[in-house]
Motif scaffolding. Structure first.
Motif, short mmCIF file in Angstrom:
data_model
loop_
_atom_site.label_atom_id
_atom_site.label_comp_id
_atom_site.label_asym_id
_atom_site.label_seq_id
_atom_site.Cartn_x
_atom_site.Cartn_y
_atom_site.Cartn_z
N ALA A 69 1.06 -1.25 0.21
CA ALA A 69 0.08 0.14 0.05
C ALA A 69 1.10 1.28 -0.10
CB ALA A 69 -0.97 -0.16 1.29
N CYS A 70 0.70 2.38 -0.81
CA CYS A 70 1.40 3.44 -0.79
C CYS A 70 0.46 4.62 -0.94
CB CYS A 70 2.32 3.39 -1.83
SG CYS A 70 1.76 3.63 -3.59
N ASP A 71 1.09 5.73 -0.58
CA ASP A 71 0.46 7.07 -0.81
C ASP A 71 0.22 7.31 -2.09
OD1 ASP A 71 0.08 9.80 -0.97
OD2 ASP A 71 1.37 10.41 0.37
N PRO A 72 -0.96 7.59 -2.74
CA PRO A 72 -1.20 7.69 -3.95
C PRO A 72 -0.67 8.77 -4.62
CG PRO A 72 -3.40 8.26 -2.70
CD PRO A 72 -2.36 7.71 -1.72
N PHE A 73 -0.08 9.91 -3.77
CA PHE A 73 0.52 11.14 -4.12
C PHE A 73 1.90 10.77 -4.40
CE2 PHE A 73 -3.35 12.84 -2.32
CZ PHE A 73 -3.64 13.72 -3.40
N SER A 74 2.62 9.65 -4.05
CA SER A 74 3.90 9.24 -4.09
C SER A 74 4.55 9.10 -5.32
CB SER A 74 4.37 7.97 -3.38
OG SER A 74 3.74 6.83 -3.97
N PRO A 75 5.91 9.35 -5.52
CA PRO A 75 6.39 9.05 -6.81
C PRO A 75 5.93 7.87 -7.77
CG PRO A 75 7.83 10.38 -5.67
CD PRO A 75 6.68 9.87 -4.63
N PRO A 76 6.22 6.78 -6.69
CA PRO A 76 5.81 5.61 -7.55
C PRO A 76 4.37 5.49 -8.05
CG PRO A 76 7.02 4.97 -5.57
CD PRO A 76 6.71 6.64 -5.58
N ALA A 77 3.35 5.94 -7.22
CA ALA A 77 2.02 5.96 -7.56
C ALA A 77 1.82 6.75 -9.05
CB ALA A 77 1.23 6.30 -6.44
N ARG A 78 2.47 7.87 -8.69
CA ARG A 78 2.38 9.03 -9.94
C ARG A 78 2.83 8.27 -11.23
NH1 ARG A 78 -1.88 11.49 -10.12
NH2 ARG A 78 -1.09 12.69 -11.64
N ALA A 79 4.10 7.57 -10.95
CA ALA A 79 4.52 7.06 -12.14
C ALA A 79 3.81 5.98 -12.67
CB ALA A 79 6.13 6.46 -11.89
N MET A 80 3.28 5.20 -12.05
CA MET A 80 2.45 4.18 -12.60
C MET A 80 0.89 4.58 -13.26
SD MET A 80 3.45 0.90 -12.22
CE MET A 80 5.16 1.92 -12.96
N SER A 81 0.42 5.54 -12.54
CA SER A 81 -0.70 6.30 -13.03
C SER A 81 -0.34 7.00 -14.42
CB SER A 81 -1.22 7.44 -12.11
OG SER A 81 -2.13 8.15 -12.44
N ASP A 82 0.75 7.66 -14.45
CA ASP A 82 1.04 8.36 -15.77
C ASP A 82 1.20 7.26 -16.61
OD1 ASP A 82 0.79 10.87 -14.52
OD2 ASP A 82 2.93 11.12 -14.20
N ALA A 83 1.82 5.99 -16.59
CA ALA A 83 2.19 5.12 -17.49
C ALA A 83 0.76 4.57 -18.07
CB ALA A 83 3.01 3.99 -16.73
N LEU A 84 -0.04 4.32 -17.08
CA LEU A 84 -1.37 4.07 -17.36
C LEU A 84 -2.06 4.88 -18.51
CD1 LEU A 84 -4.01 2.03 -17.36
CD2 LEU A 84 -4.65 3.38 -15.52
N TRP A 85 -2.14 6.11 -18.13
CA TRP A 85 -2.68 7.19 -18.86
C TRP A 85 -1.99 7.42 -20.06
CZ3 TRP A 85 -7.10 8.76 -19.09
CH2 TRP A 85 -7.40 10.16 -19.56
N ASP A 86 -0.70 7.15 -20.31
CA ASP A 86 -0.13 7.16 -21.65
C ASP A 86 -0.64 6.02 -22.54
OD1 ASP A 86 1.48 9.23 -20.87
OD2 ASP A 86 3.24 8.31 -20.43
N GLU A 87 -0.71 4.97 -21.90
CA GLU A 87 -1.18 3.74 -22.65
C GLU A 87 -2.68 3.94 -23.19
OE1 GLU A 87 -1.54 -0.97 -22.14
OE2 GLU A 87 0.13 -0.20 -21.49
N ILE A 88 -3.37 4.33 -22.35
CA ILE A 88 -4.89 4.75 -22.56
C ILE A 88 -4.80 5.67 -23.65
CG2 ILE A 88 -7.04 5.77 -21.76
CD1 ILE A 88 -6.57 4.48 -19.17
N GLN A 89 -4.19 6.83 -23.55
CA GLN A 89 -4.10 7.84 -24.90
C GLN A 89 -3.86 6.97 -26.24
OE1 GLN A 89 -3.06 12.01 -23.82
NE2 GLN A 89 -1.97 10.56 -22.05
N SER A 90 -2.78 6.34 -26.04
CA SER A 90 -2.26 5.39 -27.46
C SER A 90 -3.47 4.45 -27.91
CB SER A 90 -1.10 4.75 -26.91
OG SER A 90 -0.59 4.08 -28.07
N ARG A 91 -4.01 3.81 -26.84
CA ARG A 91 -4.93 2.80 -27.47
C ARG A 91 -6.18 3.31 -27.87
NH1 ARG A 91 -4.83 -2.87 -24.80
NH2 ARG A 91 -2.47 -3.18 -24.42
N TYR A 92 -6.66 4.29 -27.16
CA TYR A 92 -7.98 4.97 -27.57
C TYR A 92 -7.82 6.30 -28.69
CZ TYR A 92 -10.39 2.43 -23.88
OH TYR A 92 -11.07 1.34 -23.14
N GLY A 93 -6.64 6.78 -28.79
CA GLY A 93 -6.40 7.37 -29.93
C GLY A 93 -6.61 8.80 -29.56
N PHE A 94 -6.14 9.53 -28.33
CA PHE A 94 -6.46 10.67 -28.02
C PHE A 94 -5.49 11.45 -27.41
CE2 PHE A 94 -8.37 8.47 -24.58
CZ PHE A 94 -7.90 9.41 -23.43
#
Length: 161
Positions: free
Chosen positions: A14-39
């Motif tokens: 469990a980690c702080d959702p504001f922590s660097p590892p949490a933000r890195a994973m959230s940003d990686a997911l968001w990058d993949e979503i943008q790529s897959r959905y085309g926006f």
């Protein structure tokens, strides 16, 4: 080439959702979503949604390297329901059991927090996710909450026992 990790090499924390590892994973997911959905858009995920007695954020770490390799988050909905979000596994580590371990941690927390139903949203551009959720016991439901009216939304829920 995929890195087939053994359970000994992965630590779910469990980690702080504001922590660097949490933000890195959230940003990686968001990058993949943008790529897959085309926006392209700014990451709308609010770490504050994953706090409080029901909320939570977990990161899977490769204990050999110390690198985050996956994440999952939970945010409260109404009543005894909560929403699974930010399930992401780095491409190199997919198929290695990381997602299953993350889901197990989330479900354990959800049960302890009094959650009886976990809901989520995925979409057709995420076929691996759709297969994973169905295999994990989630069943299709109509779009809920903020997903109502989203033609790309494929929503699911699982009753925790």
């Amino acid at each position: 080439e995929r890195d087939h990790l053994t359970a000994r090499r992965i630590m779910i924390s469990a980690c702080d959702p504001f922590s660097p590892p949490a933000r890195a994973m959230s940003d990686a997911l968001w990058d993949e979503i943008q790529s897959r959905y085309g926006f392209s858009a700014a990451n709308p995920l609010d770490p504050a949604a994953f706090t409080g007695p029901v909320g939570g954020f977990w990161v899977a770490t490769d204990t050999d390297t110390g690198d985050p390799v996956g994440s999952i988050a939970l945010s409260p909905l109404s009543g005894l329901a909560a929403e699974l979000d930010v399930l992401y596994v780095t491409p190199r580590h997919r198929g290695s059991g990381v997602a299953r371990a993350l889901l197990a941690a989330l479900e354990e927390h959800a049960r302890a927090a009094g959650v009886s139903v976990v809901r989520l949203r995925a979409g057709e551009p995420q076929p691996e996710a759709l297969r994973f959720y169905i295999a994990a016991g989630f069943t299709p439901i109509p779009p809920f909450g903020r997903w109502i009216g989203d033609d790309t939304a494929r929503c699911f829920e699982k009753t925790l026992k």
